[in-house]
Design an enzyme around this catalytic site. Structure first.
Site, mmCIF file in Angstrom:
data_model
loop_
_atom_site.group_PDB
_atom_site.id
_atom_site.type_symbol
_atom_site.label_atom_id
_atom_site.label_comp_id
_atom_site.label_asym_id
_atom_site.label_seq_id
_atom_site.Cartn_x
_atom_site.Cartn_y
_atom_site.Cartn_z
ATOM 1 N N ARG A 1 0.850 -1.182 0.000
ATOM 2 C CA ARG A 1 0.000 0.000 0.000
ATOM 3 C C ARG A 1 0.890 1.238 0.000
ATOM 4 O O ARG A 1 1.893 1.304 0.721
ATOM 5 C CB ARG A 1 -0.923 0.014 1.226
ATOM 6 C CG ARG A 1 -2.045 -1.017 1.154
ATOM 7 C CD ARG A 1 -3.051 -0.630 0.095
ATOM 8 N NE ARG A 1 -4.155 -1.573 -0.055
ATOM 9 C CZ ARG A 1 -4.218 -2.516 -0.983
ATOM 10 N NH1 ARG A 1 -3.212 -2.683 -1.832
ATOM 11 N NH2 ARG A 1 -5.273 -3.313 -1.081
ATOM 12 N N HIS B 1 0.714 -0.360 -10.369
ATOM 13 C CA HIS B 1 -0.197 -1.171 -9.549
ATOM 14 C C HIS B 1 -0.597 -2.456 -10.281
ATOM 15 O O HIS B 1 -1.784 -2.751 -10.475
ATOM 16 C CB HIS B 1 -1.441 -0.368 -9.150
ATOM 17 C CG HIS B 1 -2.111 -0.910 -7.906
ATOM 18 N ND1 HIS B 1 -2.798 -0.124 -7.030
ATOM 19 C CD2 HIS B 1 -2.199 -2.174 -7.404
ATOM 20 C CE1 HIS B 1 -3.273 -0.858 -6.041
ATOM 21 N NE2 HIS B 1 -2.920 -2.123 -6.256
#
Length: 311
Positions: free
Chosen positions: A226, A274
């Protein structure tokens, strides 16, 4: 017949419509699956959810037995005060395999020093070999399903691997540390650090100026977990003073990463968009169907989120 609302965004619907239909049929479930918000929310039995979808207020969905997320991370929904229904996160073998491939690929890239061979405009003949994997210490912060799978894969390549989690975990054949003292120890020992923690109030900015000060000079940071786990300003300072030799980052506080962010232009930062462990529709659909079938049989759903811990 079960009414299932695909509230995971119209952009995802074309990828999921057929795999979900096939998975529900294979599970023996008679369902009415729709991506359209229901005229009467009280008729919905299950919700398939992803951030950016079509539901923010869960209060009218009084009949819903389970909200099944398509994401492993649930930080964008777990704090929703209107969500009183059970919430399950996505734990899928496809996610684990994708993460393992990203982590091992980039660990090997940095371990072998591949960048200096791939981009070598001055044609330097550097004959010095890298150390063997057994002489390289890899620390992994986060010993959930993805962290444990990555640790096992790196062990299989003969790296020395130590895991860390906030609370004590025991995994056979793997050194696992926990708590504040364990975190300081792993920060001091590791040659490379892989971040696979969830985003919670306790983990946000876990790599801050104090943490970087404990690290070996020349560290490599890999973050497919994250974006908020790292204090960006502290990382840039650690890159500037040589504490961190390179940072390979797959996740960011704002995504897509803004064009003017200093990470893009930094010579010792690699940005990946991502992609480390994206949900794949065919395998995720089978997990969704399995969990709904469990609830219909009166069994507890898999991978329920603990609201107090945030994951």
């Amino acid at each position: 017949m079960l009414n299932i609302w695909f509230a995971a965004g119209s952009h995802n619907w074309p990828d999921y419509a057929l795999p979900l239909d096939e998975a529900f049929r294979a599970a023996g479930l008679d369902v009415r699956l729709s991506a359209t918000p229901p005229a009467d929310p009280a008729t919905v039995d299950y919700i398939i959810y992803a951030p950016g979808g079509d539901v923010d207020d869960f209060a009218p969905l009084t009949r819903v037995k389970l909200v099944q997320s398509l994401w492993a991370g649930v930080e964008r929904i777990v704090g929703n005060a209107s969500l009183t229904q059970p919430l399950a996160r996505m734990v899928d073998q496809g996610l684990s395999e994708g993460m393992v491939e990203w982590v091992t690929g980039h660990v090997l890239r940095h371990h072998l020093g591949m960048d200096r061979h791939i981009v070598n405009p001055t044609h330097i003949w550097d004959h010095s070999p890298p150390p063997l994997a057994r002489d390289r210490h890899i620390g992994i912060l986060g010993m959930g399903a993805l962290g444990a799978a990555s640790a096992r894969a790196l062990q299989g390549l003969n790296f020395r691997v130590t895991g860390w989690s906030r609370t004590e975990k025991r995994l056979e054949g793997l050194t696992c540390l926990h708590g504040a003292e364990g975190l300081d120890r792993i920060l001091h020992q590791a040659d490379m650090l892989v971040l696979l923690l969830p985003k919670t109030p306790e983990t946000e900015n876990i790599l801050n100026a104090r943490a970087f000060a404990l690290m070996k000079r020349g560290m490599v940071i890999l973050n497919p977990g994250r974006g908020a786990l790292i204090d960006d300003a502290a990382l840039l300072s650690a890159l500037a003073d040589g504490t961190v030799a390179h940072a390979t980052l797959d996740v960011f506080r704002v995504e897509p990463l803004p064009a003017d962010h200093p990470f893009w232009a930094h010579p010792r930062v690699t940005v990946t968009p991502h992609i480390a462990a994206d949900t794949r529709a065919p395998s995720a659909a089978r997990i969704v169907a399995e969990n709904i079938a469990r609830v219909e049989r009166g069994e507890a759903p898999l991978h329920l989120v603990d609201r107090t811990r945030g994951y």
